[in-house]
Design a protein around this motif. Structure first.
Motif, PDB file in Angstrom:
ATOM      1  N   LEU A 286      -8.834 -19.374 -22.854  1.00 17.07           N
ATOM      2  CA  LEU A 286      -8.318 -19.749 -24.170  1.00 17.07           C
ATOM      3  C   LEU A 286      -7.425 -20.982 -24.113  1.00 17.07           C
ATOM      4  N   GLY A 287      -7.182 -21.500 -22.915  1.00 16.72           N
ATOM      5  CA  GLY A 287      -6.313 -22.657 -22.777  1.00 16.72           C
ATOM      6  C   GLY A 287      -4.841 -22.310 -22.796  1.00 16.72           C
ATOM      7  N   ALA A 288      -4.536 -21.017 -22.599  1.00 16.00           N
ATOM      8  CA  ALA A 288      -3.133 -20.568 -22.616  1.00 16.00           C
ATOM      9  C   ALA A 288      -2.727 -20.027 -21.252  1.00 16.00           C
ATOM     10  N   ASP A 289      -3.330 -20.551 -20.186  1.00 13.08           N
ATOM     11  CA  ASP A 289      -3.090 -20.004 -18.845  1.00 13.08           C
ATOM     12  C   ASP A 289      -1.638 -20.128 -18.404  1.00 13.08           C
ATOM     13  N   GLN A 290      -0.937 -21.197 -18.852  1.00  6.77           N
ATOM     14  CA  GLN A 290       0.459 -21.364 -18.438  1.00  6.77           C
ATOM     15  C   GLN A 290       1.354 -20.243 -18.957  1.00  6.77           C
ATOM     16  N   ALA A 291       0.956 -19.621 -20.073  1.00  2.46           N
ATOM     17  CA  ALA A 291       1.765 -18.538 -20.635  1.00  2.46           C
ATOM     18  C   ALA A 291       1.826 -17.332 -19.715  1.00  2.46           C
ATOM     19  N   LEU A 292       0.814 -17.171 -18.853  1.00 12.55           N
ATOM     20  CA  LEU A 292       0.748 -15.974 -18.019  1.00 12.55           C
ATOM     21  C   LEU A 292       0.812 -16.270 -16.527  1.00 12.55           C
ATOM     22  N   THR A 293       1.291 -17.458 -16.152  1.00 16.10           N
ATOM     23  CA  THR A 293       1.382 -17.757 -14.718  1.00 16.10           C
ATOM     24  C   THR A 293       2.331 -16.788 -14.008  1.00 16.10           C
ATOM     25  N   PHE A 294       3.302 -16.234 -14.717  1.00 12.95           N
ATOM     26  CA  PHE A 294       4.229 -15.288 -14.093  1.00 12.95           C
ATOM     27  C   PHE A 294       3.511 -14.033 -13.596  1.00 12.95           C
ATOM     28  N   LEU A 295       2.367 -13.703 -14.228  1.00 14.78           N
ATOM     29  CA  LEU A 295       1.640 -12.503 -13.806  1.00 14.78           C
ATOM     30  C   LEU A 295       1.032 -12.674 -12.416  1.00 14.78           C
ATOM     31  N   ARG A 296       0.770 -13.902 -12.025  1.00 14.40           N
ATOM     32  CA  ARG A 296       0.261 -14.126 -10.668  1.00 14.40           C
ATOM     33  C   ARG A 296       1.316 -13.716  -9.640  1.00 14.40           C
ATOM     34  N   GLU A 297       2.566 -14.051  -9.910  1.00 13.41           N
ATOM     35  CA  GLU A 297       3.643 -13.643  -9.000  1.00 13.41           C
ATOM     36  C   GLU A 297       3.861 -12.133  -9.064  1.00 13.41           C
ATOM     37  N   VAL A 298       3.734 -11.543 -10.267  1.00 16.83           N
ATOM     38  CA  VAL A 298       3.817 -10.080 -10.392  1.00 16.83           C
ATOM     39  C   VAL A 298       2.793  -9.422  -9.473  1.00 16.83           C
ATOM     40  N   ASP A 299       1.573  -9.933  -9.494  1.00 14.34           N
ATOM     41  CA  ASP A 299       0.500  -9.394  -8.655  1.00 14.34           C
ATOM     42  C   ASP A 299       0.826  -9.592  -7.181  1.00 14.34           C
ATOM     43  N   GLU A 300       1.335 -10.756  -6.829  1.00 18.91           N
ATOM     44  CA  GLU A 300       1.630 -11.053  -5.427  1.00 18.91           C
ATOM     45  C   GLU A 300       2.788 -10.219  -4.897  1.00 18.91           C
ATOM     46  N   ILE A 301       3.821 -10.002  -5.717  1.00 19.50           N
ATOM     47  CA  ILE A 301       4.926  -9.117  -5.318  1.00 19.50           C
ATOM     48  C   ILE A 301       4.381  -7.732  -5.014  1.00 19.50           C
ATOM     49  N   ASN A 302       3.481  -7.263  -5.869  1.00 19.18           N
ATOM     50  CA  ASN A 302       2.915  -5.933  -5.686  1.00 19.18           C
ATOM     51  C   ASN A 302       2.160  -5.833  -4.362  1.00 19.18           C
ATOM     52  N   ILE A 303       1.378  -6.832  -4.031  1.00 16.82           N
ATOM     53  CA  ILE A 303       0.631  -6.828  -2.769  1.00 16.82           C
ATOM     54  C   ILE A 303       1.586  -6.946  -1.584  1.00 16.82           C
ATOM     55  N   ARG A 304       2.661  -7.709  -1.723  1.00 18.38           N
ATOM     56  CA  ARG A 304       3.629  -7.864  -0.621  1.00 18.38           C
ATOM     57  C   ARG A 304       4.269  -6.547  -0.235  1.00 18.38           C
ATOM     58  N   ARG A 305       4.412  -5.622  -1.180  1.00 20.96           N
ATOM     59  CA  ARG A 305       4.998  -4.323  -0.853  1.00 20.96           C
ATOM     60  C   ARG A 305       4.142  -3.579   0.168  1.00 20.96           C
ATOM     61  N   ARG A 306       2.826  -3.713   0.026  1.00 20.32           N
ATOM     62  CA  ARG A 306       1.916  -3.055   0.969  1.00 20.32           C
ATOM     63  C   ARG A 306       2.071  -3.663   2.366  1.00 20.32           C
ATOM     64  N   ILE A 307       2.166  -4.993   2.390  1.00 12.40           N
ATOM     65  CA  ILE A 307       2.327  -5.690   3.669  1.00 12.40           C
ATOM     66  C   ILE A 307       3.643  -5.290   4.324  1.00 12.40           C
ATOM     67  N   ARG A 308       4.699  -5.203   3.511  1.00 12.65           N
ATOM     68  CA  ARG A 308       6.015  -4.836   4.048  1.00 12.65           C
ATOM     69  C   ARG A 308       6.006  -3.406   4.587  1.00 12.65           C
ATOM     70  N   MET A 309       5.258  -2.518   3.927  1.00 14.34           N
ATOM     71  CA  MET A 309       5.159  -1.139   4.404  1.00 14.34           C
ATOM     72  C   MET A 309       4.542  -1.092   5.798  1.00 14.34           C
ATOM     73  N   VAL A 310       3.491  -1.865   6.002  1.00 16.97           N
ATOM     74  CA  VAL A 310       2.845  -1.934   7.312  1.00 16.97           C
ATOM     75  C   VAL A 310       3.816  -2.512   8.342  1.00 16.97           C
ATOM     76  N   ASP A 311       4.517  -3.573   7.955  1.00 15.90           N
ATOM     77  CA  ASP A 311       5.471  -4.205   8.874  1.00 15.90           C
ATOM     78  C   ASP A 311       6.580  -3.244   9.277  1.00 15.90           C
ATOM     79  N   LEU A 312       7.083  -2.481   8.319  1.00 18.19           N
ATOM     80  CA  LEU A 312       8.181  -1.552   8.582  1.00 18.19           C
ATOM     81  C   LEU A 312       7.743  -0.452   9.542  1.00 18.19           C
ATOM     82  N   ALA A 313       6.527   0.062   9.339  1.00 14.64           N
ATOM     83  CA  ALA A 313       6.005   1.084  10.251  1.00 14.64           C
ATOM     84  C   ALA A 313       5.829   0.516  11.660  1.00 14.64           C
ATOM     85  N   ARG A 314       5.336  -0.724  11.738  1.00 13.34           N
ATOM     86  CA  ARG A 314       5.139  -1.352  13.049  1.00 13.34           C
ATOM     87  C   ARG A 314       6.475  -1.561  13.765  1.00 13.34           C
TER      88      ARG A 314
END
Length: 444
Positions: A286-314
């Protein structure tokens, strides 16, 4: 008027809607192209776990108000109102939603509509979909414009689906632009949902685009709130602070509140991850991608939690998983569900196995789905069997039976008393007093 209802698509949303509408007294016909699923539902056997739904399903069958079919012709002849409840998964390799099932349902139903009816979309779709489907219906239905489309998004929470269907916190009705058609659609929906409206449930009317945006906007907000507190957990770990106390303090602010402010492993399931990605994709179109760029970071924060869980166990295992045994408690993406779609728990378990550990998983309800999704993992039949010989135990889904575990009993099964609480569900003092090395995301 007593309307006869069809429900097209009998997955999680459709089966719940069909059973609950029959429980309200409507004659309901559920339709699906999956013959095995239809046979199971017709026998009163729920193909997934949802607390309280199976008795509702069986009541509907026993009363004769609820039936199931694989025939679009039978559904078209039967129904005055057709609810569209098919899935809209994420496209493979893309962020966008796959509308194949929605398009196929309308393509199959519309040419059979020979008398006036209302088609009600409940599936979560990209904004603009309803207008396109309405045009398809008007062009292909024999009854033409007398087949009216409305959009009525669902807001079900897995684990609370019956309550959310029968006692929703709001009803949203997206109505067509034609005033006469809009008036008719609103009248029908108000009559169908009369019980809820009488219980003071807000009934909100709007246009198609607004109704399509309500569900994805709600999910985007909730995902943002979850990722916010998990971002704070990252800061807390760096600052040696306690994110659970931070969350508690924030929750007393009426402007913020405590719901969805629980720090931990993050969100998964079949809705939040794919919905926020589809939202970003559609905004870009729709040409409004800049309005939701923050959701990309929301998604990445969520994935980082999984990575951190693995790191903490290791870290607890001295820096390597090679030759070590890991017990995983939880496979479903949340408790009171057997849904393993985009499950953080299974993602973490599979990642640890790939790094050389022997991993055994146990979940009270999600074992069959977990085995299908990750057949290379080992599976136990109890928390004790999953923890047998483990050098570290990971709590990844906060089922009540895990929250209430006796640390002394679990200690009899493990090789070493190391536990990582991925959901901040356990009492650290209790576990440390029992001799466990307790760690959790976002806590000292």
């Amino acid at each position: 008027m007593s309307y006869r209802l069809t429900v097209i698509g009998t997955g999680y949303l459709g089966a719940t809607h069909a059973a609950c509408m029959a429980d309200l007294g409507f004659e309901v016909l559920g339709l699906d192209v999956d013959e095995e699923r239809i046979a199971r539902l017709a026998a009163g056997d729920l193909p997934f776990f949802e607390p309280g739904l199976e008795p509702v399903l069986r009541r509907g069958l026993q009363s004769g108000r609820l039936r199931f079919t694989t025939s679009y012709k039978e559904a078209a002849d039967f129904g005055d109102v057709h609810f569209l409840c098919v899935g809209t998964p994420q496209k493979v390799g893309e962020y966008a939603a796959d509308l194949t099932y929605v398009d196929e349902a309308i393509a199959s139903l519309a040419p059979l509509l020979e008398r006036p009816c209302l088609v009600v979309g409940k599936s979560t779709v990209p904004v603009g979909t309803a207008a396109r489907l309405a045009e398809t219906m008007a062009r292909t239905a024999p009854v033409g414009g007398d087949a009216v489309l409305a959009w009525n998004p669902e807001f079900l929470r897995e684990g609370f689906a019956v309550q959310d269907t029968l006692h929703p916190d709001r009803i949203v009705a997206g109505l067509p632009p034609d005033p006469g058609a809009a008036e008719h659609a609103e009248k029908v929906l108000r009559e169908i949902y009369a019980t809820m409206i009488a219980d003071k449930t807000p009934f909100i009317t709007c246009d198609y685009p607004t109704s399509e945006l309500v569900k994805v906007s709600a999910n985007a907000f909730l995902a943002t709130k979850i990722s916010f507190i998990n971002a704070m957990a990252e800061v807390c770990e760096a600052a040696h602070a306690d994110v659970t106390k931070l969350s508690e303090a924030l929750s007393y602010d009426d402007r913020i509140g405590g719901k969805f402010l629980g720090p931990g492993l993050g969100f998964g399931g079949g809705c939040l991850p794919k919905d926020i990605r589809a939202f970003m994709a559609r905004a870009g179109e729709l040409g409004a991608d800049q309005a939701l760029t923050f959701l990309r970071e929301v998604d990445e924060i969520n994935i980082r939690r999984r990575i951190r869980m693995v790191d903490l166990a290791r870290e607890l295992l001295g820096g390597s998983f090679a030759g070590r045994t890991v017990g995983v408690l939880g496979a479903a993406f949340k408790p009171n569900s057997d849904d393993v779609r985009d499950s953080p728990a299974l993602d973490v378990a599979a990642s640890i196995r790939a790094q050389g550990a022997a991993v055994t998983v146990y979940d009270p309800k999600a074992m069959p789905n977990a085995r299908r999704a990750q057949p290379s993992l080992e599976y136990g039949d109890s928390a004790l069997s999953a923890a047998k010989g483990a050098h570290v135990v990971l709590l990844l889904t906060e089922w009540a039976e895990f929250r209430d575990m006796d640390p002394h009993t679990l200690a009899t099964a493990v090789a070493e008393r190391n536990i990582v609480d991925g959901r901040n569900a356990l009492d650290p003092e209790r576990w440390r007093a029992a001799g466990w090395n307790y760690r959790a995301l976002g806590r000292p």
